[in-house]
Design a protein around this motif. Structure first.
Motif, PDB file in Angstrom:
ATOM      1  N   UNK A   1       0.828  -1.209   0.000  1.00 24.06           N
ATOM      2  CA  UNK A   1       0.000   0.000   0.000  1.00 24.06           C
ATOM      3  C   UNK A   1       0.865   1.264   0.000  1.00 24.06           C
ATOM      4  N   UNK A   2       1.924   1.273   0.820  1.00 22.37           N
ATOM      5  CA  UNK A   2       2.815   2.439   0.918  1.00 22.37           C
ATOM      6  C   UNK A   2       3.491   2.744  -0.406  1.00 22.37           C
ATOM      7  N   UNK A   3       3.988   1.681  -1.063  1.00 22.21           N
ATOM      8  CA  UNK A   3       4.751   1.881  -2.299  1.00 22.21           C
ATOM      9  C   UNK A   3       3.878   1.996  -3.526  1.00 22.21           C
ATOM     10  N   UNK A   4       2.599   1.663  -3.391  1.00 28.52           N
ATOM     11  CA  UNK A   4       1.702   1.705  -4.539  1.00 28.52           C
ATOM     12  C   UNK A   4       1.994   0.597  -5.540  1.00 28.52           C
ATOM     13  N   UNK A   5       2.583  -0.488  -5.061  1.00 30.53           N
ATOM     14  CA  UNK A   5       2.948  -1.602  -5.941  1.00 30.53           C
ATOM     15  C   UNK A   5       1.702  -2.286  -6.481  1.00 30.53           C
ATOM     16  N   UNK A   6       1.799  -2.688  -7.756  1.00 27.59           N
ATOM     17  CA  UNK A   6       0.648  -3.347  -8.365  1.00 27.59           C
ATOM     18  C   UNK A   6       1.029  -4.588  -9.155  1.00 27.59           C
ATOM     19  N   UNK A   7       2.314  -4.778  -9.429  1.00 22.86           N
ATOM     20  CA  UNK A   7       2.726  -5.939 -10.216  1.00 22.86           C
ATOM     21  C   UNK A   7       4.102  -6.424  -9.751  1.00 22.86           C
ATOM     22  N   UNK A   8       4.540  -7.520 -10.344  1.00 21.75           N
ATOM     23  CA  UNK A   8       5.839  -8.088  -9.984  1.00 21.75           C
ATOM     24  C   UNK A   8       6.995  -7.146 -10.314  1.00 21.75           C
ATOM     25  N   UNK A   9       6.775  -6.195 -11.195  1.00 22.97           N
ATOM     26  CA  UNK A   9       7.842  -5.242 -11.520  1.00 22.97           C
ATOM     27  C   UNK A   9       8.164  -4.335 -10.328  1.00 22.97           C
ATOM     28  N   UNK A  10       7.251  -4.284  -9.354  1.00 24.45           N
ATOM     29  CA  UNK A  10       7.461  -3.473  -8.151  1.00 24.45           C
ATOM     30  C   UNK A  10       8.027  -4.299  -6.994  1.00 24.45           C
ATOM     31  N   UNK A  11       8.419  -5.533  -7.274  1.00 16.67           N
ATOM     32  CA  UNK A  11       8.910  -6.446  -6.245  1.00 16.67           C
ATOM     33  C   UNK A  11      10.041  -5.838  -5.416  1.00 16.67           C
ATOM     34  N   UNK A  12      11.018  -5.245  -6.078  1.00 19.36           N
ATOM     35  CA  UNK A  12      12.171  -4.659  -5.387  1.00 19.36           C
ATOM     36  C   UNK A  12      11.780  -3.546  -4.429  1.00 19.36           C
ATOM     37  N   UNK A  13      10.835  -2.716  -4.858  1.00 20.17           N
ATOM     38  CA  UNK A  13      10.370  -1.609  -4.003  1.00 20.17           C
ATOM     39  C   UNK A  13       9.729  -2.162  -2.728  1.00 20.17           C
ATOM     40  N   UNK A  14       8.900  -3.191  -2.902  1.00 15.88           N
ATOM     41  CA  UNK A  14       8.190  -3.762  -1.753  1.00 15.88           C
ATOM     42  C   UNK A  14       9.187  -4.425  -0.808  1.00 15.88           C
ATOM     43  N   UNK A  15      10.125  -5.190  -1.355  1.00 19.59           N
ATOM     44  CA  UNK A  15      11.121  -5.859  -0.506  1.00 19.59           C
ATOM     45  C   UNK A  15      11.953  -4.825   0.259  1.00 19.59           C
ATOM     46  N   UNK A  16      12.291  -3.724  -0.405  1.00 14.78           N
ATOM     47  CA  UNK A  16      13.072  -2.665   0.254  1.00 14.78           C
ATOM     48  C   UNK A  16      12.288  -2.044   1.403  1.00 14.78           C
ATOM     49  N   UNK A  17      10.980  -2.013   1.277  1.00 10.24           N
ATOM     50  CA  UNK A  17      10.145  -1.452   2.345  1.00 10.24           C
ATOM     51  C   UNK A  17       9.917  -2.461   3.470  1.00 10.24           C
ATOM     52  N   UNK A  18       9.842  -3.736   3.127  1.00  8.02           N
ATOM     53  CA  UNK A  18       9.514  -4.768   4.122  1.00  8.02           C
ATOM     54  C   UNK A  18      10.723  -5.177   4.964  1.00  8.02           C
TER      55      UNK A  18
END
Length: 147
Positions: free
Chosen positions: A108-125
Motif C-alpha cells: 500500500x505504501x509503495x503503490x505496488x501493483x505488479x511483480x515489476x514493483x517487487x524490489x520496491x516492496x522488498x526494500x520497504x519490508x
C-alpha cells in the motif's frame, strides 16, 4: 546489557558447565560480532548486532538444508543444535499473519501493483522484519501478494 556482554557472560557459564557445543557456538557468534566491529572501527548498534546474528543463523540454516539433501544426518543434527543456540539470542519471530500485514502495508505504501514493483516492496519490508523473519519467507509472501 549489550549482546557482546551477554555472550561473554554466557561463555563463562558454558565454560563452567563444560558445555563444549554451546561454548563453540557462542565463541563463533562473539567472533563474528568482534570482526564486524573491527571492520566498522567502532561498537555495533543493536540493529547491526542483529544483522550479524541473522547472518550466522542464515549460514546455519543453509548448511542444514545442504546436509539434509546430502543425507548427512550426523552433520544435520550438529547444525540443528547450533541453530537452537543462536535462536536464544534472536528476537521473537513474527507470525505469518503479522508478516502478511507488514507485506500488505508495504504494498500500500509503495503503490505496488505488479511483480515489476517487487524490489520496491522488498526494500520497504525488510527493514521492518529485520532479524524477526526469514528472508525467503518474506520473499515468497511478497511474490504471492503481488501475483
Amino acid at each position: 546489557m549489550t549482546l557482546l556482554n551477554r555472550l561473554n557472560n554466557d561463555i563463562k557459564v558454558a565454560m563452567k558447565a563444560k558445555d563444549k557445543e554451546t561454548l563453540s557456538v557462542l565463541r563463533m557468534m562473539k567472533s563474528s560480532i568482534q570482526n564486524e566491529e573491527i571492520k566498522k572501527g567502532e561498537s555495533l548498534s543493536p540493529d547491526e548486532e542483529l544483522t550479524v546474528l541473522s547472518r550466522e543463523m542464515k549460514q546455519r540454516k543453509d548448511s542444514l538444508q545442504e546436509f539434509n539433501q546430502a543425507d548427512r544426518q550426523d552433520l544435520a543434527e550438529k547444525v540443528s543444535g547450533e541453530i537452537k543456540i543462536v535462536e536464544r539470542y534472536m528476537p521473537e519471530q513474527l507470525t505469518e499473519d503479522e508478516l502478511r500485514h507488514i507485506v500488505q502495508s508495504a504494498i500500500d505504501e509503495t503503490g505496488a501493483s505488479s511483480m515489476s514493483d517487487f524490489g520496491k516492496v522488498m526494500a520497504a519490508v525488510m527493514p521492518k522484519t529485520k532479524g524477526r523473519a526469514d528472508g525467503q519467507k518474506v520473499n515468497s509472501l511478497v511474490k504471492e501478494s503481488l501475483a
